[in-house]
Design a protein around this motif. Structure first.
Motif, PDB file in Angstrom:
ATOM      1  N   ILE A 248       4.324 -15.493  -5.128  1.00 60.58           N
ATOM      2  CA  ILE A 248       4.482 -15.051  -3.737  1.00 60.58           C
ATOM      3  C   ILE A 248       5.880 -15.368  -3.214  1.00 60.58           C
ATOM      4  O   ILE A 248       6.546 -14.526  -2.602  1.00 60.58           O
ATOM      5  CB  ILE A 248       3.409 -15.714  -2.836  1.00 60.58           C
ATOM      6  CG1 ILE A 248       2.013 -15.256  -3.240  1.00 60.58           C
ATOM      7  CG2 ILE A 248       3.672 -15.399  -1.358  1.00 60.58           C
ATOM      8  CD1 ILE A 248       0.893 -15.984  -2.534  1.00 60.58           C
ATOM      9  N   ALA A 249       6.356 -16.596  -3.462  1.00 59.62           N
ATOM     10  CA  ALA A 249       7.642 -17.039  -2.898  1.00 59.62           C
ATOM     11  C   ALA A 249       8.788 -16.169  -3.427  1.00 59.62           C
ATOM     12  O   ALA A 249       9.603 -15.640  -2.658  1.00 59.62           O
ATOM     13  CB  ALA A 249       7.880 -18.507  -3.228  1.00 59.62           C
ATOM     14  N   VAL A 468       2.316 -11.083   0.259  1.00 56.54           N
ATOM     15  CA  VAL A 468       1.550 -12.273   0.654  1.00 56.54           C
ATOM     16  C   VAL A 468       0.050 -11.997   0.508  1.00 56.54           C
ATOM     17  O   VAL A 468      -0.712 -12.836   0.017  1.00 56.54           O
ATOM     18  CB  VAL A 468       1.895 -12.683   2.100  1.00 56.54           C
ATOM     19  CG1 VAL A 468       0.979 -13.806   2.568  1.00 56.54           C
ATOM     20  CG2 VAL A 468       3.356 -13.098   2.196  1.00 56.54           C
ATOM     21  N   SER A 469      -0.389 -10.809   0.921  1.00 55.39           N
ATOM     22  CA  SER A 469      -1.811 -10.467   0.894  1.00 55.39           C
ATOM     23  C   SER A 469      -2.354 -10.443  -0.528  1.00 55.39           C
ATOM     24  O   SER A 469      -3.366 -11.074  -0.828  1.00 55.39           O
ATOM     25  CB  SER A 469      -2.018  -9.108   1.565  1.00 55.39           C
ATOM     26  OG  SER A 469      -3.335  -8.667   1.394  1.00 55.39           O
ATOM     27  N   THR A 470      -1.684  -9.707  -1.428  1.00 55.42           N
ATOM     28  CA  THR A 470      -2.186  -9.620  -2.807  1.00 55.42           C
ATOM     29  C   THR A 470      -2.145 -10.985  -3.494  1.00 55.42           C
ATOM     30  O   THR A 470      -3.050 -11.332  -4.248  1.00 55.42           O
ATOM     31  CB  THR A 470      -1.353  -8.625  -3.631  1.00 55.42           C
ATOM     32  OG1 THR A 470       0.031  -8.956  -3.515  1.00 55.42           O
ATOM     33  CG2 THR A 470      -1.564  -7.204  -3.139  1.00 55.42           C
ATOM     34  N   GLY A 471      -1.104 -11.770  -3.220  1.00 54.48           N
ATOM     35  CA  GLY A 471      -0.986 -13.091  -3.837  1.00 54.48           C
ATOM     36  C   GLY A 471      -1.985 -14.090  -3.313  1.00 54.48           C
ATOM     37  O   GLY A 471      -2.223 -15.125  -3.951  1.00 54.48           O
ATOM     38  N   SER A 472      -2.591 -13.799  -2.150  1.00 59.46           N
ATOM     39  CA  SER A 472      -3.515 -14.752  -1.525  1.00 59.46           C
ATOM     40  C   SER A 472      -4.974 -14.442  -1.828  1.00 59.46           C
ATOM     41  O   SER A 472      -5.843 -15.265  -1.517  1.00 59.46           O
ATOM     42  CB  SER A 472      -3.319 -14.755  -0.006  1.00 59.46           C
ATOM     43  OG  SER A 472      -2.004 -15.114   0.313  1.00 59.46           O
ATOM     44  N   CYS A 473      -5.288 -13.289  -2.398  1.00 63.18           N
ATOM     45  CA  CYS A 473      -6.703 -12.962  -2.605  1.00 63.18           C
ATOM     46  C   CYS A 473      -7.019 -12.467  -4.007  1.00 63.18           C
ATOM     47  O   CYS A 473      -8.177 -12.179  -4.302  1.00 63.18           O
ATOM     48  CB  CYS A 473      -7.182 -11.952  -1.566  1.00 63.18           C
ATOM     49  SG  CYS A 473      -6.350 -10.362  -1.648  1.00 63.18           S
ATOM     50  N   GLN A 525      -3.452  -0.906 -10.913  1.00 69.47           N
ATOM     51  CA  GLN A 525      -4.241  -0.251  -9.860  1.00 69.47           C
ATOM     52  C   GLN A 525      -5.079  -1.259  -9.072  1.00 69.47           C
ATOM     53  O   GLN A 525      -6.088  -0.895  -8.464  1.00 69.47           O
ATOM     54  CB  GLN A 525      -5.166   0.797 -10.490  1.00 69.47           C
ATOM     55  CG  GLN A 525      -4.485   1.801 -11.378  1.00 69.47           C
ATOM     56  CD  GLN A 525      -3.561   2.737 -10.607  1.00 69.47           C
ATOM     57  OE1 GLN A 525      -3.723   2.906  -9.409  1.00 69.47           O
ATOM     58  NE2 GLN A 525      -2.582   3.330 -11.280  1.00 69.47           N
ATOM     59  N   VAL A 526      -4.669  -2.515  -9.056  1.00 71.27           N
ATOM     60  CA  VAL A 526      -5.485  -3.570  -8.441  1.00 71.27           C
ATOM     61  C   VAL A 526      -5.630  -3.361  -6.931  1.00 71.27           C
ATOM     62  O   VAL A 526      -6.655  -3.713  -6.347  1.00 71.27           O
ATOM     63  CB  VAL A 526      -4.874  -4.960  -8.765  1.00 71.27           C
ATOM     64  CG1 VAL A 526      -3.601  -5.191  -7.973  1.00 71.27           C
ATOM     65  CG2 VAL A 526      -5.877  -6.072  -8.481  1.00 71.27           C
ATOM     66  N   MET A 527      -4.642  -2.772  -6.278  1.00 67.42           N
ATOM     67  CA  MET A 527      -4.746  -2.549  -4.836  1.00 67.42           C
ATOM     68  C   MET A 527      -5.840  -1.532  -4.516  1.00 67.42           C
ATOM     69  O   MET A 527      -6.486  -1.591  -3.473  1.00 67.42           O
ATOM     70  CB  MET A 527      -3.406  -2.090  -4.261  1.00 67.42           C
ATOM     71  CG  MET A 527      -2.385  -3.204  -4.182  1.00 67.42           C
ATOM     72  SD  MET A 527      -0.808  -2.661  -3.499  1.00 67.42           S
ATOM     73  CE  MET A 527      -1.266  -2.335  -1.804  1.00 67.42           C
ATOM     74  N   SER A 528      -6.042  -0.593  -5.398  1.00 69.14           N
ATOM     75  CA  SER A 528      -7.120   0.388  -5.218  1.00 69.14           C
ATOM     76  C   SER A 528      -8.467  -0.307  -5.273  1.00 69.14           C
ATOM     77  O   SER A 528      -9.386   0.026  -4.519  1.00 69.14           O
ATOM     78  CB  SER A 528      -7.016   1.457  -6.310  1.00 69.14           C
ATOM     79  OG  SER A 528      -8.055   2.393  -6.191  1.00 69.14           O
ATOM     80  N   MET A 529      -8.606  -1.292  -6.172  1.00 71.97           N
ATOM     81  CA  MET A 529      -9.844  -2.050  -6.309  1.00 71.97           C
ATOM     82  C   MET A 529     -10.135  -2.872  -5.055  1.00 71.97           C
ATOM     83  O   MET A 529     -11.261  -2.968  -4.593  1.00 71.97           O
ATOM     84  CB  MET A 529      -9.729  -2.952  -7.548  1.00 71.97           C
ATOM     85  CG  MET A 529     -10.925  -3.852  -7.806  1.00 71.97           C
ATOM     86  SD  MET A 529     -10.720  -5.508  -7.055  1.00 71.97           S
ATOM     87  CE  MET A 529      -9.386  -6.169  -8.018  1.00 71.97           C
ATOM     88  N   VAL A 530      -9.100  -3.452  -4.455  1.00 68.52           N
ATOM     89  CA  VAL A 530      -9.280  -4.326  -3.290  1.00 68.52           C
ATOM     90  C   VAL A 530      -9.621  -3.527  -2.041  1.00 68.52           C
ATOM     91  O   VAL A 530     -10.374  -3.981  -1.175  1.00 68.52           O
ATOM     92  CB  VAL A 530      -8.003  -5.158  -3.050  1.00 68.52           C
ATOM     93  CG1 VAL A 530      -8.081  -5.932  -1.737  1.00 68.52           C
ATOM     94  CG2 VAL A 530      -7.777  -6.116  -4.206  1.00 68.52           C
ATOM     95  N   SER A 531      -9.098  -2.317  -1.937  1.00 67.59           N
ATOM     96  CA  SER A 531      -9.175  -1.568  -0.684  1.00 67.59           C
ATOM     97  C   SER A 531     -10.609  -1.273  -0.277  1.00 67.59           C
ATOM     98  O   SER A 531     -11.534  -1.333  -1.085  1.00 67.59           O
ATOM     99  CB  SER A 531      -8.408  -0.250  -0.818  1.00 67.59           C
ATOM    100  OG  SER A 531      -9.044   0.559  -1.777  1.00 67.59           O
ATOM    101  N   GLY A 532     -10.757  -0.899   1.005  1.00 67.49           N
ATOM    102  CA  GLY A 532     -12.081  -0.586   1.530  1.00 67.49           C
ATOM    103  C   GLY A 532     -12.665   0.629   0.854  1.00 67.49           C
ATOM    104  O   GLY A 532     -13.872   0.667   0.572  1.00 67.49           O
ATOM    105  N   PHE A 533     -11.849   1.646   0.611  1.00 72.29           N
ATOM    106  CA  PHE A 533     -12.326   2.858  -0.038  1.00 72.29           C
ATOM    107  C   PHE A 533     -11.258   3.271  -1.048  1.00 72.29           C
ATOM    108  O   PHE A 533     -10.193   3.781  -0.684  1.00 72.29           O
ATOM    109  CB  PHE A 533     -12.555   3.955   1.020  1.00 72.29           C
ATOM    110  CG  PHE A 533     -13.121   5.226   0.455  1.00 72.29           C
ATOM    111  CD1 PHE A 533     -14.357   5.224  -0.212  1.00 72.29           C
ATOM    112  CD2 PHE A 533     -12.426   6.419   0.564  1.00 72.29           C
ATOM    113  CE1 PHE A 533     -14.873   6.401  -0.736  1.00 72.29           C
ATOM    114  CE2 PHE A 533     -12.943   7.600   0.033  1.00 72.29           C
ATOM    115  CZ  PHE A 533     -14.175   7.590  -0.617  1.00 72.29           C
TER     116      PHE A 533
END
Length: 1152
Positions: A248-249, A468-473, A525-533
């Motif tokens: 993240i840093a 920050v968001s992806t690194g935190s969850c 494609q990890v952001m696609s997995m996290v998203s609401g839809f």
């Protein structure tokens, strides 16, 4: 002049001004005035002039010009649409006007000839203009209640072209306001050097033709494009991977570093964009107009290429996503790479179709894509707050402090910080997307700064938020297996965050090497997995990649089109053509498509990204450097309305860009620099004929001024002495031998000024003088002669020479040596010309100048046979210059008199515009026009003219093995020796040896030779031989003395044969006459000149050049005729001879 007597002439002059005078011309023709006048009928002019409302008028549309006077009387108090009142002083009987004789009389008594501004009715507003010839017809306008042509400030006077924003007007020139009335002050063409370049004329034509053009504001034109371009493929399919690699840093640091570079560049772009009107061409236009065509042309080509390659990068990102989706449902067409190639090719064809449909469709597509993209970003952030058990095996656990802490540091796997930075940086390169379509913006000066800076801020915040968001969850590694859970007992020994949250992903991590398929490090494609839809993220990826590709696909042809329009690279002119109302570069689109398709076939995103990063960074570096350079030059024209920039910050930005180039990929950076330098050298060599007022010019001036002032504060030193010559050439091309010889020893050594004294004018035309000065200076530059042309008006040659001797030069850059041609025709013309010529030599010594006289036995002046082609060169045609016919001098040529044309032709024939390009016959630069145009009748030259032409070229040829004979008879400070030394150092003269001749006594010849050899060796001047002339005082041959007596016979006063009073009166009226007393007094000196000529013929008849001490004559004691006779007899029938006399101040020293 009274009113009654004025009326007939007024009516005669103004007959055609009547409203019913026949059909009016619809546009200006070259023969008509530059001023466009809309007629205003004057309703009772005398009465209205006396009324309180006389300061205002009603502008009547042209269609109403024939209306009765009463129809306009009531409008006298209204303000005119323009500031000037245009009054028609037409004859009442013939024009149907109500203007009274008093009004006409008043008008004709007023001395100003009137013109009107054309913006009263813009030509784009559907009104027809009437164009009247102001050479013969007079109108008056009201400015502050007075009849005058003096114009108040108006923006239209400052336009460069007749752009849609308004027409260019030409303000009254100083001549039109100031010159005497019996002169004709008006000329066709543009005033004050505001001639349009061919590029500007083309732009004006396009602007005039383009109607209904689509223009964008700052949101739609810049903000939307920049945001879409920056939120490219990296946001959704690489940002999470960057966080996994760098932590993240460091991921935030990467984003901040990229943002700092782009912010500084954005500030610099804003500064340049607000320093004047911006046309199409984006980065190329900004750099070229700031740093000049060399930098602009080199960077413009690679910037357009970088945008074309960027299309490939974004399309490959899109194709990767589609290929993965197809692979997920087992719908792959072939293998992974070929699928990417196929999908990419189809995509780029579709994008090309949208682009070819026009900017309006492209803009609509961009708005739609932005909505999708913003929805996808919001969808991701919403999804990151929604916990899901099914996503935990894939690495998503929701926001957790332990995950954030674990992902805070780096975990590089096969990468380094800088390699990761290199992959991310292209995501920040979209900041010029808005500037690249600057020609399609309604107000680029407002839109570019506002849209670009806001886009950098918004996108930077979003990138940081995603990092920050992806690194935190999300954890770095995950198996995707639901069974990889751990028991509560085992959780006590956990070290990683996933283990503490109940999952053990260690099965796919062995010996520090991960073979996991999920998590930040492994799943793009990890952001696609996290998203609401999830499908919305996929749509966002499509939107981000396609919008960026579309923006680059539009930017590249626009930039390339602007580059081609400026004709920097002649072979690319075909791509300058535009089509349709928006002037779309269709050919550029096709070329961009071909380049993009070639790079799509590489199908590897990580290879493409570093290459285009370097190209974009080179562009950013030059934009930043442009601001630093312009600020450093301190030009008054550098006045950006955007104030939030700093020259040193811009310099730091430029350095940062260069550092980042090498950090990303050192070999690509080197290749980029080599390409830029190669293009820079090419453009510099081609010297495109453009003048954009670049900061390079401004800095050159600033440095020249600074160095000149600094030099003025330093005392002269003998070691730094340079011969700085004022050469009386007349027109520089009229005495080529004189010009070439002096240039040979002053080139890169000292100053050379070509003096030209214009005499015999009843009323000097200073505008013509200024025009000639510019023209002949261009001629000198074109012929690579390092000299300045300096013409002056004077009553006679002597006065003009005095002006130049006193005032020519600047500070230490002042002439110290006067160079003249020998006056070959001194016996044929008025002897007062000889008096003037000799006085010029005396004046040079009075002003502490050295004097040099060149004599060729054939003569020097070739102006009467040179340039018999009447066609102007294309350069002169394009600049709208006129050649002024000068009076014809029917006397024989005078090589010394530079004031007279001394030509059987006009100055059109003498002008350098007549000179053909010397390179076509392989001869040197100042060659006169030996070849005639094929269409022109050839004029055969007589034998003497042919010899003269050949002699005039002799100093341009390489001098073979020969000698330069230096007859250093008198010590003048060393100038007689320094000039031949400088000459033999030059390439053309290096094969010539210096032979030195000195006077001496017969019984001391060896001693004198050794003394001179010692002196020359101390001066470190090489010589081949030293000759001591022991017989210099021997009496000359009687036949030579007799010939001399015969030569001076017509010029003797013979005072012994007349009364003293008559003799004195004759001497006063003809001061050049030789008295008997004077002749007897200087008999020995006369004999010495005759004897020296005999010795010169004996020893130096085969020399390439003779340099000899110029004999001096005491001012007031030796008549000009006798002195001229000395010079004649000394130098006749010899090879080229240079008579030199320094000012008796040392110019050589043997001290270090």
């Amino acid at each position: 002049m009274s009113a009654p007597t004025s009326t007939p002439s007024a009516s005669a002059d103004c007959d055609f001004l009547a409203p019913d005078a026949g059909p009016k011309p619809l546009g200006p023709t070259p023969s008509q005035s530059r001023f466009q006048v809309d007629i205003v009928a004057e309703a009772a002019g005398a009465t209205e002039d006396k009324s309180p409302t006389s300061d205002s008028s009603t502008t009547v549309p042209s269609s109403d010009a024939a209306a009765p006077p009463e129809a306009h009387g009531a409008g006298g108090g209204e303000e005119a649409k323009g500031r000037f009142r245009v009054v028609n002083f037409a004859d009442p009987s013939e024009a149907g006007s109500a203007a009274s004789p008093e009004a006409q009389g008043e008008g004709l008594q007023n001395g100003d000839t009137v013109m009107s501004e054309s913006s009263l009715h813009s030509s784009t507003g559907g009104q027809h203009h009437y164009h009247y010839d102001t050479h013969t017809h007079t109108y008056y306008m009201r400015t502050f209640g007075h009849n005058t042509i003096d114009a108040v400030p108006n923006i239209d006077f400052y336009r460069q072209t007749s752009a849609p924003l308004g027409e260019k007007l030409i303000r009254p020139t100083l001549s039109e306001l100031h010159d005497e009335l019996d002169k004709e002050p008006f000329e066709d063409g543009f005033a004050n050097g505001d001639e349009l370049t061919p590029t500007e004329e083309a732009a004006a034509k396009e602007a005039a033709e383009s109607k209904g053009v689509v223009k964008f504001g700052w949101v739609k034109g810049v903000l939307v494009r920049c945001m879409l371009n920056i939120w490219g493929v990296m946001l959704f399919i690489r940002m999470s991977w960057i966080v996994g690699q760098a932590g993240i840093a460091l991921a935030c640091l990467i984003v901040v570093m990229a943002t700092v570079v782009t912010t500084i560049t954005g500030l610099s772009t804003s500064a340049i964009a607000t320093n004047g009107f911006v046309r199409g061409g984006g980065a190329y236009y900004l750099i070229s107009r700031s740093l000049g065509p060399e930098f602009g042309g080199s960077i413009g080509l690679i910037f357009a290429f970088a945008n074309a390659v960027a299309v490939a990068m974004y399309v490959v990102g899109f194709a990767e996503t589609v290929a993965e989706l197809l692979a997920g449902v087992d719908a792959s067409m072939t293998d992974e790479f070929n699928d990417i190639r196929i999908i990419g090719t189809i995509t780029v064809i579709l994008l090309l179709g949208i682009s070819l449909a026009g900017m309006e469709w492209e803009a609509k597509a961009q708005i739609f894509l932005l909505v999708v993209l913003i929805t996808a970003i919001i969808n991701y952030f919403i999804g990151s707050f929604i916990p899901s058990e099914s996503k935990k095996p894939l690495g998503y656990f929701g926001y957790d402090g332990s995950i954030m802490w674990e992902n805070m540091g780096p975990d590089f796997r096969g990468e380094t910080f800088f390699s990761v930075f290199a992959i991310f940086f292209p995501a920040a390169t979209g900041i010029l997307a808005g500037a690249n379509i600057s020609g399609d913006l309604s107000d680029p000066q407002l839109a570019i700064p506002r849209g670009t800076m806001l886009a950098i801020l918004i996108t930077g915040i979003v990138y940081l938020g995603v990092a920050v968001s992806t690194g935190s969850c999300i954890v770095r590694d995950a198996t995707g297996n639901l069974n990889d859970t751990v028991s509560s007992q085992f959780m006590m020994n956990c070290t990683d965050a996933a283990c503490k949250l109940g999952y053990d992903f260690s099965t796919c991590v062995k010996d520090g090497n991960s073979v996991c398929r999920h998590g930040l490090q492994n799943d793009f494609q990890v952001m696609s997995m996290v998203s609401g839809f999830g499908p919305i993220i996929t749509a966002g990826i499509f939107s981000a990649t396609l919008s960026s590709a579309l923006a680059s696909l539009v930017s590249a042809p626009k930039v390339f089109q602007a580059l081609c329009k400026d004709n920097i690279y002649p072979g690319l002119g075909m791509f300058a053509k535009g089509y349709g109302k928006n002037n779309e570069p269709l050919r550029g689109y096709i070329l961009t498509f071909i380049i993009a398709l070639a790079f799509i076939l590489i199908a590897e995103l990580n290879i493409i990204a570093p290459i285009i990063s370097n190209f974009f960074l080179a562009s950013y570096a030059l934009i930043n450097f442009s601001v630093f350079h312009a600020s450093l030059a301190n030009s008054p024209g550098w006045r950006p309305s955007f104030k939030y920039y700093n020259m040193w910050v811009s310099l730091i930005g430029a350095i940062l860009c260069c550092v980042v180039m090498f950090v990303i990929n050192w070999w690509a950076a080197l290749m980029t620099n080599v390409i830029v330098m190669g293009l820079f050298i090419y453009v510099s060599y081609k010297k495109p004929d453009v003048n954009w007022g670049s900061s390079t010019q401004a800095l050159t001036y600033h440095q020249a001024l600074t160095h000149t002032l600094h030099l003025s504060g330093v005392e002269d030193h003998i070691k730094n002495f340079r011969p700085q010559c004022l050469v009386m050439t007349g027109y520089p091309n009229s005495r080529p031998a004189l010009l070439d010889l002096v240039h040979s020893f002053t080139k890169n050594v000292g100053l050379m000024m070509c003096g030209h004294i214009r005499t015999g004018y009843r009323r000097p035309n200073f505008k013509e003088l200024s025009t000639d000065q510019a023209r002949y200076q261009r001629w000198l530059l074109k012929n690579e002669t390092k000299a300045f042309y300096t013409p002056v008006f004077a009553e006679d040659m002597r006065q003009g020479t005095q002006y130049l001797l006193q005032a020519a030069g600047l500070g230490r850059l002042k002439p110290n040596t006067l160079v003249l041609g020998f006056k070959n025709d001194w016996r044929d013309g008025d002897m007062m010309n000889v008096e003037t010529y000799i006085s010029m030599i005396h004046d040079s010594f009075d002003y502490q100048f050295g004097a040099v006289i060149l004599r060729l036995k054939e003569g020097l002046d070739v102006s009467h046979i040179q340039g018999q082609d009447d066609l102007l060169s294309s350069q002169e045609k394009s600049s709208g210059m006129k050649d002024v016919i000068v009076s014809i001098d029917t006397t024989k040529d005078s090589d010394a008199d530079s004031s007279k044309p001394s030509s059987k032709a006009t100055s059109i024939q003498n002008s350098p515009a007549m000179q053909k390009d010397d390179e076509e016959d392989g001869k040197a630069t100042t060659q006169p026009l030996l070849k005639k145009d094929k269409k022109s009748p050839s004029v055969p030259l007589n034998v003497s003219d042919q010899r003269l032409l050949e002699a005039s070229q002799q100093f341009l040829k390489k001098q073979g093995k020969g000698t330069v004979d230096v007859w250093w008879l008198f010590d003048d400070g060393g100038l007689t020796l320094l000039i031949p030394y400088l000459l033999t150092n030059k390439k053309r003269w290096k094969d010539c040896k210096i032979r030195v001749f000195i006077g001496g006594k017969i019984n001391r010849i060896d001693h004198d030779r050794r003394a001179m050899a010692t002196l020359l060796s101390k001066f470190r001047i090489d010589f081949s031989d030293i000759n001591v002339l022991g017989d210099i005082n021997t009496k000359p041959k009687k036949e030579h003395v007799a010939a001399f007596e015969e030569m001076i016979e017509p010029y003797r006063l013979k005072e012994d044969d007349m009364e003293q009073e008559v003799a004195e009166r004759l001497k006063d009226s003809e001061p050049w006459r030789i008295t008997d007393n004077e002749l007897e007094l200087y008999r020995a000196k006369t004999n010495r000149q005759i004897r020296l000529n005999e010795l010169l013929k004996e020893h130096s008849s085969t020399a390439n050049l003779i340099v000899m001490s110029l004999p001096l004559a005491r001012k007031g004691a030796v008549s000009s005729a006798l002195y001229m006779a000395w010079l004649e007899v000394l130098s006749k029938e010899l090879p080229p001879i240079l008579l030199v006399r320094g000012n008796h101040q040392s110019v050589l020293t043997f001290y270090s």
